[in-house]
Scaffold this motif. Sequence first.
Motif, PDB file in Angstrom:
ATOM      1  N   TYR A 241       0.801  -1.230   0.000  1.00 47.02           N
ATOM      2  CA  TYR A 241       0.000   0.000   0.000  1.00 47.02           C
ATOM      3  C   TYR A 241       0.833   1.279   0.000  1.00 47.02           C
ATOM      4  CZ  TYR A 241      -3.668  -3.293   1.342  1.00 47.02           C
ATOM      5  OH  TYR A 241      -4.532  -4.354   1.377  1.00 47.02           O
ATOM      6  N   GLY A 242       2.152   1.178   0.086  1.00 42.70           N
ATOM      7  CA  GLY A 242       2.984   2.372   0.094  1.00 42.70           C
ATOM      8  C   GLY A 242       2.800   3.181   1.370  1.00 42.70           C
ATOM      9  N   THR A 243       3.040   4.470   1.290  1.00 45.55           N
ATOM     10  CA  THR A 243       3.005   5.328   2.476  1.00 45.55           C
ATOM     11  C   THR A 243       1.596   5.662   2.939  1.00 45.55           C
ATOM     12  OG1 THR A 243       3.219   7.285   1.078  1.00 45.55           O
ATOM     13  CG2 THR A 243       5.244   6.368   1.997  1.00 45.55           C
ATOM     14  N   ARG A 244       0.578   5.168   2.244  1.00 49.86           N
ATOM     15  CA  ARG A 244      -0.784   5.352   2.759  1.00 49.86           C
ATOM     16  C   ARG A 244      -0.970   4.573   4.052  1.00 49.86           C
ATOM     17  NH1 ARG A 244      -0.093   9.098   0.692  1.00 49.86           N
ATOM     18  NH2 ARG A 244      -1.077  10.059  -1.129  1.00 49.86           N
ATOM     19  N   VAL A 245      -0.043   3.656   4.334  1.00 53.42           N
ATOM     20  CA  VAL A 245      -0.037   2.970   5.627  1.00 53.42           C
ATOM     21  C   VAL A 245       0.123   3.983   6.756  1.00 53.42           C
ATOM     22  CG1 VAL A 245       1.289   1.360   7.063  1.00 53.42           C
ATOM     23  CG2 VAL A 245       0.799   0.794   4.682  1.00 53.42           C
ATOM     24  N   VAL A 246       0.934   5.017   6.532  1.00 58.42           N
ATOM     25  CA  VAL A 246       1.142   6.053   7.543  1.00 58.42           C
ATOM     26  C   VAL A 246      -0.157   6.812   7.805  1.00 58.42           C
ATOM     27  CG1 VAL A 246       2.468   8.113   8.142  1.00 58.42           C
ATOM     28  CG2 VAL A 246       3.561   6.255   6.884  1.00 58.42           C
ATOM     29  N   THR A 247      -0.881   7.141   6.745  1.00 59.14           N
ATOM     30  CA  THR A 247      -2.160   7.841   6.903  1.00 59.14           C
ATOM     31  C   THR A 247      -3.144   6.993   7.701  1.00 59.14           C
ATOM     32  OG1 THR A 247      -1.795   8.886   4.750  1.00 59.14           O
ATOM     33  CG2 THR A 247      -4.011   9.001   5.657  1.00 59.14           C
ATOM     34  N   ALA A 248      -3.215   5.697   7.369  1.00 57.67           N
ATOM     35  CA  ALA A 248      -4.095   4.799   8.121  1.00 57.67           C
ATOM     36  C   ALA A 248      -3.669   4.728   9.586  1.00 57.67           C
ATOM     37  CB  ALA A 248      -4.074   3.411   7.489  1.00 57.67           C
ATOM     38  N   GLY A 249      -2.347   4.695   9.825  1.00 60.58           N
ATOM     39  CA  GLY A 249      -1.856   4.670  11.198  1.00 60.58           C
ATOM     40  C   GLY A 249      -2.248   5.902  11.985  1.00 60.58           C
ATOM     41  N   GLY A 250      -2.201   7.075  11.330  1.00 60.88           N
ATOM     42  CA  GLY A 250      -2.611   8.303  12.002  1.00 60.88           C
ATOM     43  C   GLY A 250      -4.078   8.279  12.400  1.00 60.88           C
ATOM     44  N   LEU A 251      -4.930   7.775  11.521  1.00 60.14           N
ATOM     45  CA  LEU A 251      -6.362   7.687  11.829  1.00 60.14           C
ATOM     46  C   LEU A 251      -6.612   6.720  12.984  1.00 60.14           C
ATOM     47  CD1 LEU A 251      -7.770   7.579   8.178  1.00 60.14           C
ATOM     48  CD2 LEU A 251      -7.857   9.513   9.775  1.00 60.14           C
ATOM     49  N   ILE A 252      -5.900   5.590  12.967  1.00 62.84           N
ATOM     50  CA  ILE A 252      -6.059   4.616  14.050  1.00 62.84           C
ATOM     51  C   ILE A 252      -5.561   5.195  15.372  1.00 62.84           C
ATOM     52  CG2 ILE A 252      -5.291   2.360  14.895  1.00 62.84           C
ATOM     53  CD1 ILE A 252      -5.172   1.485  11.928  1.00 62.84           C
ATOM     54  N   GLN A 253      -4.412   5.879  15.340  1.00 65.80           N
ATOM     55  CA  GLN A 253      -3.894   6.493  16.571  1.00 65.80           C
ATOM     56  C   GLN A 253      -4.863   7.529  17.119  1.00 65.80           C
ATOM     57  OE1 GLN A 253      -0.277   8.744  16.206  1.00 65.80           O
ATOM     58  NE2 GLN A 253      -0.023   8.957  18.415  1.00 65.80           N
ATOM     59  N   ALA A 254      -5.502   8.305  16.237  1.00 65.49           N
ATOM     60  CA  ALA A 254      -6.463   9.313  16.693  1.00 65.49           C
ATOM     61  C   ALA A 254      -7.609   8.661  17.467  1.00 65.49           C
ATOM     62  CB  ALA A 254      -7.006  10.091  15.492  1.00 65.49           C
ATOM     63  N   VAL A 255      -8.093   7.519  16.970  1.00 66.21           N
ATOM     64  CA  VAL A 255      -9.146   6.791  17.683  1.00 66.21           C
ATOM     65  C   VAL A 255      -8.642   6.345  19.050  1.00 66.21           C
ATOM     66  CG1 VAL A 255     -10.606   4.736  17.658  1.00 66.21           C
ATOM     67  CG2 VAL A 255     -10.279   6.050  15.553  1.00 66.21           C
ATOM     68  N   GLY A 256      -7.412   5.861  19.112  1.00 68.85           N
ATOM     69  CA  GLY A 256      -6.852   5.402  20.377  1.00 68.85           C
ATOM     70  C   GLY A 256      -6.718   6.514  21.403  1.00 68.85           C
ATOM     71  N   VAL A 257      -6.209   7.670  20.976  1.00 68.48           N
ATOM     72  CA  VAL A 257      -6.059   8.802  21.910  1.00 68.48           C
ATOM     73  C   VAL A 257      -7.423   9.274  22.399  1.00 68.48           C
ATOM     74  CG1 VAL A 257      -5.269  11.191  22.114  1.00 68.48           C
ATOM     75  CG2 VAL A 257      -3.863   9.525  20.899  1.00 68.48           C
ATOM     76  N   ALA A 258      -8.414   9.288  21.504  1.00 70.57           N
ATOM     77  CA  ALA A 258      -9.766   9.671  21.907  1.00 70.57           C
ATOM     78  C   ALA A 258     -10.324   8.696  22.945  1.00 70.57           C
ATOM     79  CB  ALA A 258     -10.680   9.737  20.681  1.00 70.57           C
ATOM     80  N   LEU A 259     -10.072   7.408  22.772  1.00 73.71           N
ATOM     81  CA  LEU A 259     -10.529   6.407  23.747  1.00 73.71           C
ATOM     82  C   LEU A 259      -9.842   6.587  25.098  1.00 73.71           C
ATOM     83  CD1 LEU A 259     -10.672   3.182  21.521  1.00 73.71           C
ATOM     84  CD2 LEU A 259     -12.612   4.455  22.488  1.00 73.71           C
ATOM     85  N   ILE A 260      -8.554   6.939  25.086  1.00 73.56           N
ATOM     86  CA  ILE A 260      -7.842   7.186  26.353  1.00 73.56           C
ATOM     87  C   ILE A 260      -8.426   8.403  27.058  1.00 73.56           C
ATOM     88  CG2 ILE A 260      -5.617   7.837  27.353  1.00 73.56           C
ATOM     89  CD1 ILE A 260      -4.272   6.208  25.129  1.00 73.56           C
ATOM     90  N   ALA A 261      -8.714   9.468  26.303  1.00 68.47           N
ATOM     91  CA  ALA A 261      -9.316  10.672  26.893  1.00 68.47           C
ATOM     92  C   ALA A 261     -10.690  10.356  27.484  1.00 68.47           C
ATOM     93  CB  ALA A 261      -9.411  11.770  25.840  1.00 68.47           C
ATOM     94  N   LEU A 262     -11.473   9.549  26.774  1.00 69.00           N
ATOM     95  CA  LEU A 262     -12.795   9.172  27.277  1.00 69.00           C
ATOM     96  C   LEU A 262     -12.675   8.339  28.550  1.00 69.00           C
ATOM     97  CD1 LEU A 262     -15.868   9.126  26.813  1.00 69.00           C
ATOM     98  CD2 LEU A 262     -15.541   7.067  25.419  1.00 69.00           C
ATOM     99  N   ALA A 263     -11.717   7.422  28.580  1.00 63.74           N
ATOM    100  CA  ALA A 263     -11.508   6.603  29.778  1.00 63.74           C
ATOM    101  C   ALA A 263     -11.103   7.466  30.964  1.00 63.74           C
ATOM    102  CB  ALA A 263     -10.443   5.544  29.505  1.00 63.74           C
TER     103      ALA A 263
END
Length: 494
Positions: free
Chosen positions: A363-385
């Motif tokens: 997939y090339g460097t679009r893996v980085v973009t997907a990683g950023g979106l996934i990390q954003a979900v994770g940080v939001a879940l930590i803030a909610l917790a």
Amino acid sequence: MRRLWYPSRTGTRLVDVTDTGTVLDRGAVRSPAAPPVLGALGLFTVLLGAALPLIDFFIVNVALPTIGRDLDASEAVLELVVAGYGVSYAVLLVLGGRLGDLFGRRRLFLGGMAAFGVTSLACGLAPSAWTLVAARVAQGAASAAMLPQVLATIQSATAGPRRARAMGLYGATAGLSMVAGQILGGVLVAADIAGTGWRSVFLVNVPVVIAGLVLAARAVPETRSQRPEPVDGPGTVLLAVAMLALLLPLTEGRAAGWPLWTWLSLILFPFAALAFCLVERRADRQGRTPLVPPGLLALTSLRRGLIMIVPFSIGFSGFMFVIAVALQEGAGRGPVAAGLALAPMAVVFFAVSLCGPRLVARYGTRVVTAGGLIQAVGVALIALAAWRSWPGLGVLELLPGAAVAGAGQALQLPVLFRVVLSEVPAVRAGVGGGVMITTQQSALALGVATLGSLFLALVPGHGMRDALVITLLVQLAGVVLTTALSLRLPRTVG
């Protein structure tokens, strides 16, 4: 007449055979030197060398309260224990890369690792807070001699798929080390091995360094630039001044009460940075070799990758510092619980990062973009917790967010390292690696200074829970920025 070469115990011998069958021995001929090859044991050894400095940047986070009580150290001095290491490390990294190109990367790696062991011993035996600060500054300098040689050796002694795998493992090691350092620090402080308490977080390095030196002497090949370039004295001094002018006031200002010198230092920074750029360009035009060649920064992959590493590293280190303080001082967790709360992030990071090379190939460097979106979900879940569970925030409450954030980070950091160095020529592998690690290390220091200061400034007025949530939302904004910047990366990675 026929000319033949044949192997012997002393090398290759050249003989001429005349038409009449007479053999004329021309003597031994030196075989062309084989290119250096970094084997599996050598790769393990240099990755061990890469892990040590990063572990030691974070290992003290959960040990700081104990250090403060034992050495009667003020908050400002405790911040110097962290900042002194980080600043000297960042300031000298590019110089360390250049020296490796000049004198041999294996030689600098061995010397830097030995110095790291000695300075770790000095940290562990420090009788006072200021002695510990001095030892930490020296430990940062030793790290700056050792770490650039890791990337330069990988760049020079691997190629093709082997290099891609090695760079993937380097990225996995770097990310895992930053999380594992905090976990290890909590475990060691609580274990109080032989009554050493916090000192064990430094003393543990000594046997690891001894093992690393034995392995490096056997398995790490010597590499150096084919065209060694002299050290750029004016550029080195100006870069050091610029980085000190920025990092010292930001890391020490809040704890010291923002005295006059901090503001004067920040005013000096843009002038020192501009002077550095002008001196480097002039040296390049005059045919001399600048510390940071402008042509290196002209590489699109390197420039755009470095721009992404800055917000990523600021958010990473800021989060690690803030969560350690919040869990210990606010939620009342001990050092072990505070460290183990991030264990899911470390485990998931390592597992996902191993899949990185295959995903990038597809997939090339679009893996980085997907990683950023996934990390954003994770940080939001930590803030909610944090919002819902405070002060009962622990491993179980943080587990979903930490695991998701770790997966997202694993899809970004190793790939970014590959992107940055993908176009750097082997002859400048040392300086290229030094520039990248300097950027990362400076951003790590800035993360503790900015997000850490924001969190501590918010606590008196908003309370620990709200301060933590607000800081996490600021980090989330940084993740969004990183994700947007990833769209400008080259689509493929060499």
